[in-house]
Scaffold this motif. Structure first.
Motif, mmCIF file in Angstrom:
data_model
loop_
_atom_site.group_PDB
_atom_site.id
_atom_site.type_symbol
_atom_site.label_atom_id
_atom_site.label_comp_id
_atom_site.label_asym_id
_atom_site.label_seq_id
_atom_site.Cartn_x
_atom_site.Cartn_y
_atom_site.Cartn_z
ATOM 1 N N HIS A 67 60.196 -26.089 -31.755
ATOM 2 C CA HIS A 67 61.530 -25.575 -31.401
ATOM 3 C C HIS A 67 62.508 -25.900 -32.524
ATOM 4 O O HIS A 67 62.948 -27.038 -32.652
ATOM 5 C CB HIS A 67 61.976 -26.220 -30.073
ATOM 6 N N HIS A 69 65.870 -24.077 -35.096
ATOM 7 C CA HIS A 69 66.764 -22.973 -35.486
ATOM 8 C C HIS A 69 67.102 -23.221 -36.956
ATOM 9 O O HIS A 69 68.269 -23.347 -37.312
ATOM 10 C CB HIS A 69 68.063 -23.007 -34.690
ATOM 11 N N ARG A 76 77.940 -27.453 -39.862
ATOM 12 C CA ARG A 76 79.064 -27.493 -38.904
ATOM 13 C C ARG A 76 79.589 -28.907 -38.707
ATOM 14 O O ARG A 76 79.851 -29.331 -37.594
ATOM 15 C CB ARG A 76 78.629 -26.878 -37.559
ATOM 16 N N TYR A 139 71.453 -16.615 -34.495
ATOM 17 C CA TYR A 139 72.773 -16.748 -35.117
ATOM 18 C C TYR A 139 73.203 -15.404 -35.717
ATOM 19 O O TYR A 139 74.104 -15.334 -36.530
ATOM 20 C CB TYR A 139 72.773 -17.825 -36.207
ATOM 21 N N PHE A 209 68.901 -18.478 -23.852
ATOM 22 C CA PHE A 209 69.624 -19.715 -23.528
ATOM 23 C C PHE A 209 70.112 -19.566 -22.088
ATOM 24 O O PHE A 209 71.194 -19.050 -21.827
ATOM 25 C CB PHE A 209 70.788 -19.904 -24.501
ATOM 26 N N HIS A 237 65.280 -21.750 -23.319
ATOM 27 C CA HIS A 237 66.210 -22.891 -23.353
ATOM 28 C C HIS A 237 66.719 -23.054 -21.927
ATOM 29 O O HIS A 237 67.338 -22.123 -21.395
ATOM 30 C CB HIS A 237 67.430 -22.570 -24.213
ATOM 31 N N GLU A 240 69.907 -27.618 -20.184
ATOM 32 C CA GLU A 240 70.514 -28.544 -21.152
ATOM 33 C C GLU A 240 71.876 -28.990 -20.627
ATOM 34 O O GLU A 240 72.232 -30.158 -20.687
ATOM 35 C CB GLU A 240 70.682 -27.855 -22.517
ATOM 36 N N HIS A 260 64.377 -28.244 -23.660
ATOM 37 C CA HIS A 260 65.584 -29.049 -23.395
ATOM 38 C C HIS A 260 65.357 -29.884 -22.127
ATOM 39 O O HIS A 260 64.966 -31.017 -22.222
ATOM 40 C CB HIS A 260 66.873 -28.209 -23.240
ATOM 41 N N ASP A 311 64.402 -29.342 -32.476
ATOM 42 C CA ASP A 311 65.584 -28.502 -32.229
ATOM 43 C C ASP A 311 66.458 -28.387 -33.480
ATOM 44 O O ASP A 311 67.658 -28.109 -33.370
ATOM 45 C CB ASP A 311 66.412 -29.055 -31.045
ATOM 46 N N ASN A 313 68.962 -27.709 -35.847
ATOM 47 C CA ASN A 313 70.019 -26.679 -35.858
ATOM 48 C C ASN A 313 71.333 -27.334 -36.238
ATOM 49 O O ASN A 313 71.463 -28.554 -36.168
ATOM 50 C CB ASN A 313 70.098 -26.005 -34.469
ATOM 51 N N PRO A 314 72.339 -26.532 -36.631
ATOM 52 C CA PRO A 314 73.571 -27.142 -37.154
ATOM 53 C C PRO A 314 74.513 -27.694 -36.089
ATOM 54 O O PRO A 314 75.462 -28.403 -36.425
ATOM 55 C CB PRO A 314 74.246 -25.974 -37.888
ATOM 56 N N SER A 316 73.555 -28.990 -32.484
ATOM 57 C CA SER A 316 73.173 -30.050 -31.554
ATOM 58 C C SER A 316 72.100 -30.992 -32.090
ATOM 59 O O SER A 316 71.787 -31.995 -31.440
ATOM 60 C CB SER A 316 72.697 -29.438 -30.232
HETATM 61 O O1 NIG Z 1 68.898 -25.722 -28.752
HETATM 62 N N1 NIG Z 1 71.301 -24.979 -26.837
HETATM 63 C C1 NIG Z 1 71.321 -23.951 -27.489
HETATM 64 N N2 NIG Z 1 70.990 -23.779 -28.750
HETATM 65 C C2 NIG Z 1 70.817 -24.814 -29.688
HETATM 66 C C3 NIG Z 1 72.102 -25.228 -30.327
HETATM 67 C C4 NIG Z 1 72.655 -24.156 -31.145
HETATM 68 C C5 NIG Z 1 73.896 -24.517 -31.881
HETATM 69 O O2 NIG Z 1 74.735 -25.297 -31.398
HETATM 70 O O3 NIG Z 1 74.034 -23.995 -32.989
HETATM 71 C C6 NIG Z 1 70.055 -25.941 -29.061
HETATM 72 O O4 NIG Z 1 70.579 -27.044 -28.857
#
Ligand code: NIG
Ligand code: FE
Length: 401
Positions: A67, A69, A76, A139, A209, A237, A240, A260, A311, A313-314, A316
């Motif tokens: 998992h 992104h 961020r 995104y 999501f 997802h 969460e 999650h 996970d 990603n920028p 979380s």
């Molecule tokens: O898996 N929860 C949703 N999507 C991502 C976070 C994406 C983001 O904040 O850019 C996740 O935590």
């Protein structure tokens, strides 16, 4: 020491079996054509063109990160500061930040530049021991930008020795142009995005999501159905931000994984029993956002298999360090080192439909592995979680530099 030997045909480990970890001391390992060909113990070993002496070191199957992104533009850290000053992830999203902030940046970034940035992250995770990774879109949030992301993922797959699985996540958030018109956005995902993604063969999975403030169970079902009609398998997802019903809809559609699950009750655990769906915890997101940790201990005790992923990603979880994920599995989720390793290797591979090819030392699987310094025990690996123990990384039977 060879770690993580699994007989062919075992595609995941569940319940008590998650604590089984086969190891072989004083072993040899034969690699042929980029795949594991044989292993054994002792002096008598097959002849080989090239011999690498790994004396005293430990050899692990590469991590399988189910998992991420990791295709995104920029970073961020401004929102990181907002969080330090008291805003929650949900509040930032409601203000139009968060995922939409990344979508704006991605829109302004060329495919070439996006690829360049993503490859830096891919090379970073390879050096940290990952040998197979799932990467999501999500995104873009417009037809063109979602395709742009998925083409970048395809290019990574073609140019890097790491294993790659692609997931279409158009339903990550409602695109800016559709704010206040969520139903129309869901239609766009089902009627335009999914057919376009399928037409170019850009993804194997479809993800939604399904959570409070994002997509409902009904919308999720609609999107999963559209995905199924185009040959895309679900990954979800869920739970969460709230108990969302995402696990149930995922299991109903035979999702490969539901991910999650920071907020999960007995009902979800019951629902997962006997299913093909792999619950996947993302402890890096719990750490970064200060959320509860997914109750993987309870799940395993109930007989389930679990996977752990980064996970990356920028918003979380700005880290793809699977060794840290494994360590958090033991430190915060109370998984034994063997369970944590199975969760980040074989079960991780299963959670992205890749465990016939990756996730263990098994004859015929892709020879992705790493060598560590000599370890006093397996537990030392997650215990000394910041000590640089990984010395060499090998992908498809070749040393990665
Ligand atoms: O898996 N929860 C949703 N999507 C991502 C976070 C994406 C983001 O904040 O850019 C996740 O935590
Ligand atoms: Fe995610």
């Amino acid at each position: 020491m060879l770690v993580g030997l699994v007989p062919a045909g075992v595609l995941r480990k569940e319940g008590r079996a998650m604590n089984d970890l086969e190891m072989l001391e004083g072993a040899w390992l034969l690699v042929e054509d980029g795949r594991f060909a044989a292993y054994g113990q002792g002096e008598e070993r097959p002849a080989a063109d090239r011999v690498v002496d790994a004396a005293g070191r430990w050899l692990f199957p590469s991590f399988c990160d189910a998992h991420t992104h990791l295709v995104y533009a920029g970073s961020r850290e401004q929102e990181f500061l907002d969080k330090i000053n008291g805003l929650s992830y949900e509040e930032i999203a409601k203000r139009g930040g968060g995922i939409l902030n990344s979508a704006d940046r991605l829109h302004e970034t060329s495919e070439e530049e996006l690829y360049r940035q993503a490859m830096e992250r891919v090379n970073e995770i390879i050096r940290m021991g990952t040998g197979c990774v799932e990467i999501k879109s999500g995104y873009g949030l417009t037809v063109e930008d979602e395709l742009k992301m998925l083409r970048v993922i395809r290019r990574i797959k073609e140019s890097s020795p790491i294993g790659v699985k692609a997931t279409f996540l158009g339903a990550h958030a409602v695109g800016r142009a559709y704010r206040g018109r969520q139903a129309e956005y869901v239609d766009l995902v089902c009627r335009e995005m999914i057919p376009a993604v399928a037409k170019e063969g850009l993804a194997e999975f479809v993800d939604v999501f399904c959570d409070e403030g994002f997509f409902t169970v009904e919308e999720t079902a609609k999107i999963l159905k559209a995905g199924q009609e185009h040959g895309l398998k679900p990954k979800i997802h869920a739970n969460e931000l709230a108990v969302s019903g995402g696990v149930q809809v995922g299991v109903e559609f035979e999702a490969q994984s539901v991910d999650h699950l920071e907020r999960t009750t007995e009902v979800e655990i019951e629902c997962l029993k006997g299913s093909k769906t792999m619950p996947t915890g993302l402890p890096g997101a719990s750490l970064f956002l200060g959320m509860p940790y997914t109750e993987c201990r309870k799940m395993i005790d109930a007989g389930l298999g679990v996977a752990l992923a980064s996970d990356y990603n920028p918003g979380s979880s700005p880290s793809g360090n699977m060794r840290m994920v494994m360590a958090l599995g033991s430190i915060r989720m109370k998984l034994t080192p063997a369970e944590s390793l199975n969760a980040t290797t074989l079960n991780g591979a299963y959670a992205m439909g890749a465990s016939a090819e990756y996730g263990s030392i098994t004859e015929g699987k892709v020879a992705n592995f790493f060598l560590t310094k000599p370890l006093p025990s397996l537990a030392f690996f997650p215990y000394a979680y910041q000590t640089p123990l990984i010395e060499e990384v090998w992908l498809r039977g070749e040393k990665f530099n």
